[in-house]
Design a protein around this motif. Structure first.
Motif, PDB file in Angstrom:
ATOM      1  N   MET A 142     -31.781  91.620  57.970  1.00  0.00           N
ATOM      2  CA  MET A 142     -31.551  90.925  59.240  1.00  0.00           C
ATOM      3  C   MET A 142     -32.227  89.558  59.265  1.00  0.00           C
ATOM      4  SD  MET A 142     -31.697  93.958  62.114  1.00  0.00           S
ATOM      5  CE  MET A 142     -31.186  92.854  63.430  1.00  0.00           C
ATOM      6  N   ALA A 143     -33.177  89.346  58.381  1.00  0.00           N
ATOM      7  CA  ALA A 143     -33.860  88.061  58.307  1.00  0.00           C
ATOM      8  C   ALA A 143     -33.095  87.051  57.461  1.00  0.00           C
ATOM      9  CB  ALA A 143     -35.268  88.241  57.742  1.00  0.00           C
ATOM     10  N   GLY A 144     -32.093  87.501  56.754  1.00  0.00           N
ATOM     11  CA  GLY A 144     -31.346  86.619  55.872  1.00  0.00           C
ATOM     12  C   GLY A 144     -29.957  86.333  56.398  1.00  0.00           C
ATOM     13  N   PRO A 145     -29.145  85.604  55.630  1.00  0.00           N
ATOM     14  CA  PRO A 145     -27.767  85.328  56.053  1.00  0.00           C
ATOM     15  C   PRO A 145     -26.937  86.605  56.064  1.00  0.00           C
ATOM     16  CG  PRO A 145     -28.133  84.565  53.818  1.00  0.00           C
ATOM     17  CD  PRO A 145     -29.464  84.980  54.343  1.00  0.00           C
ATOM     18  N   LEU A 146     -26.155  86.777  57.097  1.00  0.00           N
ATOM     19  CA  LEU A 146     -25.316  87.959  57.251  1.00  0.00           C
ATOM     20  C   LEU A 146     -23.843  87.563  57.207  1.00  0.00           C
ATOM     21  CD1 LEU A 146     -27.232  89.648  60.213  1.00  0.00           C
ATOM     22  CD2 LEU A 146     -27.135  90.501  57.860  1.00  0.00           C
ATOM     23  N   PRO A 147     -22.986  88.421  56.698  1.00  0.00           N
ATOM     24  CA  PRO A 147     -21.548  88.134  56.745  1.00  0.00           C
ATOM     25  C   PRO A 147     -21.025  88.230  58.170  1.00  0.00           C
ATOM     26  CG  PRO A 147     -21.936  90.350  55.911  1.00  0.00           C
ATOM     27  CD  PRO A 147     -23.282  89.717  56.055  1.00  0.00           C
ATOM     28  N   ARG A 148     -20.110  87.336  58.526  1.00  0.00           N
ATOM     29  CA  ARG A 148     -19.447  87.448  59.826  1.00  0.00           C
ATOM     30  C   ARG A 148     -18.421  88.571  59.804  1.00  0.00           C
ATOM     31  NH1 ARG A 148     -16.431  82.303  61.600  1.00  0.00           N
ATOM     32  NH2 ARG A 148     -16.177  83.555  63.482  1.00  0.00           N
ATOM     33  N   HIS A 149     -17.771  88.732  58.669  1.00  0.00           N
ATOM     34  CA  HIS A 149     -16.656  89.674  58.550  1.00  0.00           C
ATOM     35  C   HIS A 149     -16.841  90.479  57.267  1.00  0.00           C
ATOM     36  CE1 HIS A 149     -11.942  90.184  58.491  1.00  0.00           C
ATOM     37  NE2 HIS A 149     -12.586  91.337  58.366  1.00  0.00           N
ATOM     38  N   VAL A 150     -16.829  91.796  57.393  1.00  0.00           N
ATOM     39  CA  VAL A 150     -16.942  92.698  56.246  1.00  0.00           C
ATOM     40  C   VAL A 150     -15.652  93.491  56.098  1.00  0.00           C
ATOM     41  CG1 VAL A 150     -18.123  94.717  55.299  1.00  0.00           C
ATOM     42  CG2 VAL A 150     -19.447  92.909  56.401  1.00  0.00           C
ATOM     43  N   GLY A 151     -15.087  93.490  54.905  1.00  0.00           N
ATOM     44  CA  GLY A 151     -13.942  94.330  54.594  1.00  0.00           C
ATOM     45  C   GLY A 151     -14.410  95.573  53.862  1.00  0.00           C
ATOM     46  N   LEU A 152     -13.856  96.733  54.216  1.00  0.00           N
ATOM     47  CA  LEU A 152     -14.274  98.003  53.630  1.00  0.00           C
ATOM     48  C   LEU A 152     -13.085  98.696  52.982  1.00  0.00           C
ATOM     49  CD1 LEU A 152     -16.453  99.310  56.608  1.00  0.00           C
ATOM     50  CD2 LEU A 152     -17.314  98.428  54.431  1.00  0.00           C
ATOM     51  N   ILE A 153     -13.151  98.881  51.666  1.00  0.00           N
ATOM     52  CA  ILE A 153     -12.152  99.678  50.956  1.00  0.00           C
ATOM     53  C   ILE A 153     -12.748 101.072  50.812  1.00  0.00           C
ATOM     54  CG2 ILE A 153     -10.763  99.911  48.874  1.00  0.00           C
ATOM     55  CD1 ILE A 153     -11.052  96.906  48.439  1.00  0.00           C
ATOM     56  N   VAL A 154     -12.278 101.991  51.628  1.00  0.00           N
ATOM     57  CA  VAL A 154     -12.934 103.306  51.768  1.00  0.00           C
ATOM     58  C   VAL A 154     -12.344 104.273  50.740  1.00  0.00           C
ATOM     59  CG1 VAL A 154     -13.544 102.893  54.156  1.00  0.00           C
ATOM     60  CG2 VAL A 154     -11.361 103.954  53.671  1.00  0.00           C
ATOM     61  N   ASP A 155     -12.868 104.209  49.539  1.00  0.00           N
ATOM     62  CA  ASP A 155     -12.287 104.925  48.409  1.00  0.00           C
ATOM     63  C   ASP A 155     -13.146 106.135  48.030  1.00  0.00           C
ATOM     64  OD1 ASP A 155     -10.498 105.375  46.354  1.00  0.00           O
ATOM     65  OD2 ASP A 155     -11.542 104.060  44.939  1.00  0.00           O
ATOM     66  N   GLY A 156     -12.494 107.173  47.510  1.00  0.00           N
ATOM     67  CA  GLY A 156     -13.198 108.301  46.933  1.00  0.00           C
ATOM     68  C   GLY A 156     -13.269 109.553  47.782  1.00  0.00           C
ATOM     69  N   ASN A 157     -12.440 109.653  48.815  1.00  0.00           N
ATOM     70  CA  ASN A 157     -12.500 110.841  49.675  1.00  0.00           C
ATOM     71  C   ASN A 157     -12.171 112.120  48.906  1.00  0.00           C
ATOM     72  OD1 ASN A 157     -13.131 109.367  52.004  1.00  0.00           O
ATOM     73  ND2 ASN A 157     -10.981 108.975  52.462  1.00  0.00           N
ATOM     74  N   ARG A 158     -11.106 112.102  48.132  1.00  0.00           N
ATOM     75  CA  ARG A 158     -10.699 113.309  47.402  1.00  0.00           C
ATOM     76  C   ARG A 158     -11.665 113.626  46.258  1.00  0.00           C
ATOM     77  NH1 ARG A 158      -4.533 113.240  45.829  1.00  0.00           N
ATOM     78  NH2 ARG A 158      -5.175 111.337  44.759  1.00  0.00           N
ATOM     79  N   ARG A 159     -12.174 112.574  45.608  1.00  0.00           N
ATOM     80  CA  ARG A 159     -13.138 112.811  44.532  1.00  0.00           C
ATOM     81  C   ARG A 159     -14.439 113.405  45.089  1.00  0.00           C
ATOM     82  NH1 ARG A 159     -12.584 107.002  42.027  1.00  0.00           N
ATOM     83  NH2 ARG A 159     -11.313 106.781  43.909  1.00  0.00           N
ATOM     84  N   TRP A 160     -14.815 112.970  46.280  1.00  0.00           N
ATOM     85  CA  TRP A 160     -16.008 113.544  46.922  1.00  0.00           C
ATOM     86  C   TRP A 160     -15.777 115.024  47.223  1.00  0.00           C
ATOM     87  CZ3 TRP A 160     -16.444 115.695  51.841  1.00  0.00           C
ATOM     88  CH2 TRP A 160     -17.753 115.988  52.272  1.00  0.00           C
ATOM     89  N   ALA A 161     -14.593 115.352  47.747  1.00  0.00           N
ATOM     90  CA  ALA A 161     -14.285 116.746  48.063  1.00  0.00           C
ATOM     91  C   ALA A 161     -14.306 117.600  46.800  1.00  0.00           C
ATOM     92  CB  ALA A 161     -12.920 116.844  48.743  1.00  0.00           C
ATOM     93  N   ARG A 162     -13.758 117.064  45.713  1.00  0.00           N
ATOM     94  CA  ARG A 162     -13.780 117.794  44.440  1.00  0.00           C
ATOM     95  C   ARG A 162     -15.213 117.989  43.956  1.00  0.00           C
ATOM     96  NH1 ARG A 162     -10.740 114.552  41.967  1.00  0.00           N
ATOM     97  NH2 ARG A 162      -8.757 115.600  42.393  1.00  0.00           N
ATOM     98  N   GLN A 163     -16.018 116.940  44.085  1.00  0.00           N
ATOM     99  CA  GLN A 163     -17.430 117.011  43.683  1.00  0.00           C
ATOM    100  C   GLN A 163     -18.199 118.036  44.500  1.00  0.00           C
ATOM    101  OE1 GLN A 163     -20.280 113.571  44.495  1.00  0.00           O
ATOM    102  NE2 GLN A 163     -19.847 113.243  42.326  1.00  0.00           N
ATOM    103  N   MET A 164     -17.805 118.186  45.774  1.00  0.00           N
ATOM    104  CA  MET A 164     -18.469 119.139  46.662  1.00  0.00           C
ATOM    105  C   MET A 164     -17.929 120.557  46.501  1.00  0.00           C
ATOM    106  SD  MET A 164     -20.735 117.310  48.166  1.00  0.00           S
ATOM    107  CE  MET A 164     -21.269 118.347  49.529  1.00  0.00           C
ATOM    108  N   GLY A 165     -16.962 120.729  45.613  1.00  0.00           N
ATOM    109  CA  GLY A 165     -16.421 122.049  45.340  1.00  0.00           C
ATOM    110  C   GLY A 165     -15.424 122.543  46.369  1.00  0.00           C
TER     111      GLY A 165
END
Length: 256
Positions: A18-41
């Protein structure tokens, strides 16, 4: 890391970024949902989508805490709709309707919702829920904007923008040759899905993949990119803050 140490480290890291420069706009590529589920069994890999959808609200709260006012979340690509099975796509659309759009319309959500993608080609109930979210948050006064990219493809967006630009110019009597002779970047920008919003300063992709996958191709020309190994449902605030810290250390050259 034990919970008390993690909490202390997260708090300290948050204060640092918070003391440094912050992005005005962040894009999120929300990847890995199925791989997480597989990892969790999990036998049903679609439950990874459920965990991922529920995680969106939490990540937005981290953005809110830092004062980041523009976020674009890549929830579903055109390729997802074409290549995934009908049952999986139907479940994903239901999650987008009930979990993502539903939670963002709560009175205390604090985000004005925008849409990016071929929304009218989605199932009727999904289209209705997303457009309802836009209307329900239109008068949001926090100045925070979240764009939900659903049925989205960056190449398709550019094609749609150029098509709408040509229709508009033709309607005013301009010839195709005249348009070609004067066409500029500034002419195209108002016809993009994200018109009126700043381009993303930082794009974060989870799950270790190092590519944009057709996400905001026009808008991310000069974005800083950050790739995180964690799958999206396991993406922690520490991971998010490290991405912001990395952004703050970079010299932005905008192609120069």
């Amino acid at each position: 890391m034990p919970d008390p140490l993690r909490s202390f480290y997260t708090h300290r890291l948050r204060r640092h970024v918070m003391a440094g420069p912050l992005p005005r706009h962040v894009g999120l590529i929300v990847d890995g949902n199925r791989r997480w589920a597989r990892q969790m069994g999990m036998a049903n890999l679609s439950l990874g989508h459920k965990a991922g959808a529920e995680h969106v609200e939490e990540v937005l709260s981290w953005c809110e805490a830092l004062g980041i006012k523009h976020v674009t979340v890549f929830l579903c690509s055109t390729e997802n709709l074409q290549r995934r099975g009908d049952t999986e796509v139907a479940f994903l659309m239901q999650l987008i309707e009930q979990v993502v759009a539903g939670r963002l319309t709560k009175p205390d959500a604090g985000w004005q919702v925008h849409l990016a993608g071929l929304i009218d080609t989605l199932p009727d109930s999904t289209t209705h829920a997303l457009k309802e979210a836009v209307e329900a948050t239109r008068t949001c006064t926090t100045g925070a904007h979240v764009t939900l990219a659903v049925g989205y493809g960056g190449r398709q967006e550019v094609i749609e923008a150029l098509r709408e630009l040509m229709y508009a110019r033709a309607g005013s009597g301009e010839s195709l040759t005249e348009l070609a002779d004067t066409l500029s970047v500034d002419d195209v920008a108002p016809y993009l899905y994200t018109a009126g919003q700043p381009d993303p300063d930082l794009v974060i992709r989870t799950s270790g993949e190092q590519r944009l996958s057709n996400f905001l191709l026009w808008q991310s020309a000069y974005s800083e990119l950050y790739f995180c190994e964690a799958h999206w449902p396991a993406f922690r605030e520490i991971d998010f803050l490290r991405a912001i810290r990395s952004f703050a250390t970079r010299e932005r050259r905008y192609g120069h």
